[in-house]
Design a protein around this motif. Structure first.
Motif, PDB file in Angstrom:
ATOM      1  N   HIS A 287      31.751 -45.637  40.265  1.00 32.43           N
ATOM      2  CA  HIS A 287      31.287 -44.464  41.102  1.00 32.43           C
ATOM      3  C   HIS A 287      30.859 -44.903  42.354  1.00 32.43           C
ATOM      4  CE1 HIS A 287      31.181 -42.270  37.375  1.00 32.43           C
ATOM      5  NE2 HIS A 287      30.164 -43.255  36.884  1.00 32.43           N
ATOM      6  N   ASP A 288      31.914 -45.870  43.165  1.00 35.51           N
ATOM      7  CA  ASP A 288      31.629 -46.130  44.487  1.00 35.51           C
ATOM      8  C   ASP A 288      31.119 -45.152  45.640  1.00 35.51           C
ATOM      9  OD1 ASP A 288      32.460 -48.547  43.579  1.00 35.51           O
ATOM     10  OD2 ASP A 288      34.537 -48.448  44.365  1.00 35.51           O
TER      11      ASP A 288
ATOM     12  N   CYS B 267      22.500 -48.528  42.598  1.00 35.73           N
ATOM     13  CA  CYS B 267      23.714 -48.334  43.329  1.00 35.73           C
ATOM     14  C   CYS B 267      24.644 -49.267  42.975  1.00 35.73           C
ATOM     15  CB  CYS B 267      23.432 -48.407  44.904  1.00 35.73           C
ATOM     16  SG  CYS B 267      22.694 -46.840  45.696  1.00 35.73           S
ATOM     17  N   ASP B 268      23.999 -50.579  42.763  1.00 34.63           N
ATOM     18  CA  ASP B 268      25.171 -51.684  42.153  1.00 34.63           C
ATOM     19  C   ASP B 268      25.700 -51.342  40.864  1.00 34.63           C
ATOM     20  OD1 ASP B 268      24.184 -53.121  44.395  1.00 34.63           O
ATOM     21  OD2 ASP B 268      23.005 -54.416  43.406  1.00 34.63           O
TER      22      ASP B 268
ATOM     23  N   ALA C 106      27.678 -44.389  44.931  1.00 35.14           N
ATOM     24  CA  ALA C 106      26.778 -45.477  45.494  1.00 35.14           C
ATOM     25  C   ALA C 106      26.751 -45.671  46.884  1.00 35.14           C
ATOM     26  CB  ALA C 106      27.347 -46.790  44.816  1.00 35.14           C
ATOM     27  N   ASP C 107      27.869 -45.391  47.520  1.00 40.15           N
ATOM     28  CA  ASP C 107      28.056 -45.577  49.157  1.00 40.15           C
ATOM     29  C   ASP C 107      26.997 -44.440  49.652  1.00 40.15           C
ATOM     30  OD1 ASP C 107      29.828 -47.834  49.022  1.00 40.15           O
ATOM     31  OD2 ASP C 107      31.427 -46.433  49.297  1.00 40.15           O
TER      32      ASP C 107
ATOM     33  N   ARG D 123      28.398 -48.678  41.083  1.00 39.91           N
ATOM     34  CA  ARG D 123      29.479 -49.117  41.897  1.00 39.91           C
ATOM     35  C   ARG D 123      30.433 -49.744  40.583  1.00 39.91           C
ATOM     36  NH1 ARG D 123      27.429 -50.652  46.075  1.00 39.91           N
ATOM     37  NH2 ARG D 123      28.069 -49.084  47.411  1.00 39.91           N
TER      38      ARG D 123
END
Length: 146
Positions: free
Chosen positions: A68-69, A60-61, A72-73, A64
């Motif tokens: 690709h927020d 996810c980090d 990831a969110d 981001r």
């Protein structure tokens, strides 16, 4: 000479315990060995799931950082830290297993050995060793000291 010795040294099983009893108690102990192996697999499951969750967090980090927020969110919100079973992470599964089934099984196996074999372990295997070894041959000793 104690009650657990004979002319050949330490005796692995109490006198007077018949072979059928030794075999049956051995089966109880064998069943416990399978439970112990299953417990090991359960701990592997616990560690693998934990590692997967940490790796997903790292992914996810990286998502981001790559811009690709939204992806990831979504993963962080919906999947990172998700219960593996209803209301439980794997450590809770392990604790429940250890405190319940595993503890009970060990208690009962010990009680059977105490009651029927004077608490001694591996009487079945000791009999098998005695029957299968070549007496007097190097490497086939009944115990470490000969």
């Amino acid at each position: 000479m104690s009650e657990h010795e004979d002319s050949h040294g330490p005796r692995r099983c109490p006198p007077g315990v018949d072979d059928d009893t030794i075999e049956a108690v051995g089966k109880v102990s064998e069943a416990l060995e399978y439970v112990e192996r299953a417990r090991g697999h359960l701990y592997s499951f616990h560690q693998l799931i934990g590692h997967a969750d940490l790796t997903l967090g790292e992914a996810c980090d990286e998502l981001r950082a790559a811009g690709h927020d939204a992806v990831a969110d979504r993963l962080e919100t919906e999947l990172v830290g998700l219960n593996v079973l209803q209301g439980r992470w794997t450590f809770q599964i392990m604790e429940e297993f250890d405190d319940g089934y595993w503890t009970e099984f060990r208690r009962h196996e010990q009680a059977v050995r105490d009651e029927l074999q004077g608490g001694l372990r591996h009487c079945f295997e000791a009999n098998m060793k005695e029957n299968r070894r070549t007496h007097g041959r190097r490497g086939h000793e009944s115990r470490p000291d000969g």
